[in-house]
Write a protein that holds these residues in place. Structure first.
Motif, PDB file in Angstrom:
ATOM      1  N   SER A   1     -26.974  52.020 -35.983  1.00 30.91           N
ATOM      2  CA  SER A   1     -27.137  51.819 -34.543  1.00 30.91           C
ATOM      3  C   SER A   1     -27.258  50.335 -34.243  1.00 30.91           C
ATOM      4  O   SER A   1     -27.697  49.544 -35.078  1.00 30.91           O
ATOM      5  CB  SER A   1     -28.388  52.536 -34.036  1.00 30.91           C
ATOM      6  N   TYR A   2     -26.889  49.979 -33.003  1.00 29.48           N
ATOM      7  CA  TYR A   2     -26.934  48.583 -32.583  1.00 29.48           C
ATOM      8  C   TYR A   2     -27.664  48.391 -31.254  1.00 29.48           C
ATOM      9  O   TYR A   2     -27.982  47.278 -30.899  1.00 29.48           O
ATOM     10  CB  TYR A   2     -25.505  48.030 -32.476  1.00 29.48           C
ATOM     11  N   LEU A   3     -27.893  49.442 -30.524  1.00 33.54           N
ATOM     12  CA  LEU A   3     -28.612  49.465 -29.245  1.00 33.54           C
ATOM     13  C   LEU A   3     -27.818  48.925 -28.046  1.00 33.54           C
ATOM     14  O   LEU A   3     -28.222  49.157 -26.928  1.00 33.54           O
ATOM     15  CB  LEU A   3     -29.962  48.741 -29.322  1.00 33.54           C
ATOM     16  N   GLU A   4     -26.708  48.213 -28.244  1.00 36.32           N
ATOM     17  CA  GLU A   4     -25.996  47.646 -27.093  1.00 36.32           C
ATOM     18  C   GLU A   4     -25.542  48.717 -26.105  1.00 36.32           C
ATOM     19  O   GLU A   4     -25.703  48.565 -24.906  1.00 36.32           O
ATOM     20  CB  GLU A   4     -24.772  46.821 -27.532  1.00 36.32           C
ATOM     21  N   ASN A   5     -24.959  49.796 -26.619  1.00 42.33           N
ATOM     22  CA  ASN A   5     -24.481  50.868 -25.745  1.00 42.33           C
ATOM     23  C   ASN A   5     -25.105  52.210 -26.142  1.00 42.33           C
ATOM     24  O   ASN A   5     -24.502  53.254 -25.984  1.00 42.33           O
ATOM     25  CB  ASN A   5     -22.950  50.949 -25.786  1.00 42.33           C
ATOM     26  N   GLU A   6     -26.331  52.125 -26.647  1.00 44.57           N
ATOM     27  CA  GLU A   6     -27.029  53.322 -27.102  1.00 44.57           C
ATOM     28  C   GLU A   6     -28.427  53.396 -26.514  1.00 44.57           C
ATOM     29  O   GLU A   6     -29.027  52.383 -26.179  1.00 44.57           O
ATOM     30  CB  GLU A   6     -27.192  53.302 -28.638  1.00 44.57           C
TER      31      GLU A   6
END
Length: 143
Positions: A26-31
């Motif tokens: 996961s990267y959190l930018e679009n999550e």
């Protein structure tokens, strides 16, 4: 049991868990990542991957072994589904292993034949990656 929404401070723990089960990081930018807690301990996680403003995928559902059997996965997925419904998305996808079909059907997910329905190309690519990557059969479901 509680659901907390992940921050950047949680990202290392999140990706450690995903690495254990060979899920994409996961990267959190679009999550938006939900962490389920039990007795104030991180017990599991799941995510909503926003493909665009109208579409998302619910996935990365994982409950740590020590916390299985107490309905945490149900609470986690229920929270993610409610979050997508509150976002008024037009399409919500899920790519679970086949043995989880009945679990996801409880939330309203249904199998879709991508050859007869237009599916976002990002989801199709991830679906094919899953089919090639895992030994288990993976389903393409929509809410």
């Amino acid at each position: 049991m509680a659901i907390v929404w992940a921050t950047n401070n949680d990202l290392e723990w999140i990706n450690e868990q995903y690495k254990k089960v060979d899920f994409m990081p996961s990267y959190l930018e679009n999550e938006r990542i939900a962490i389920v807690t039990y007795k104030e301990e991180y017990a599991g996680l799941g995510r909503i991957l926003y493909v665009n403003e109208d579409e998302a995928e619910i996935g990365g559902i994982y409950v740590l072994e020590a916390f299985r059997g107490i309905s945490l996965a149900y609470e986690l997925v229920d929270s993610l589904v409610q979050e997508t419904k509150n976002s008024n998305l037009k399409e919500v996808y899920c790519l679970p292993f086949e043995e989880l079909r009945s679990f996801y059907e409880k939330f309203g997910f249904k199998e879709v034949d991508y050859k007869h329905k237009t599916i976002n190309n990002i989801i199709i690519k991830k679906y094919h990656w899953c089919l090639d990557h895992y030994d288990k059969k993976v389903l393409l479901l929509t809410l």
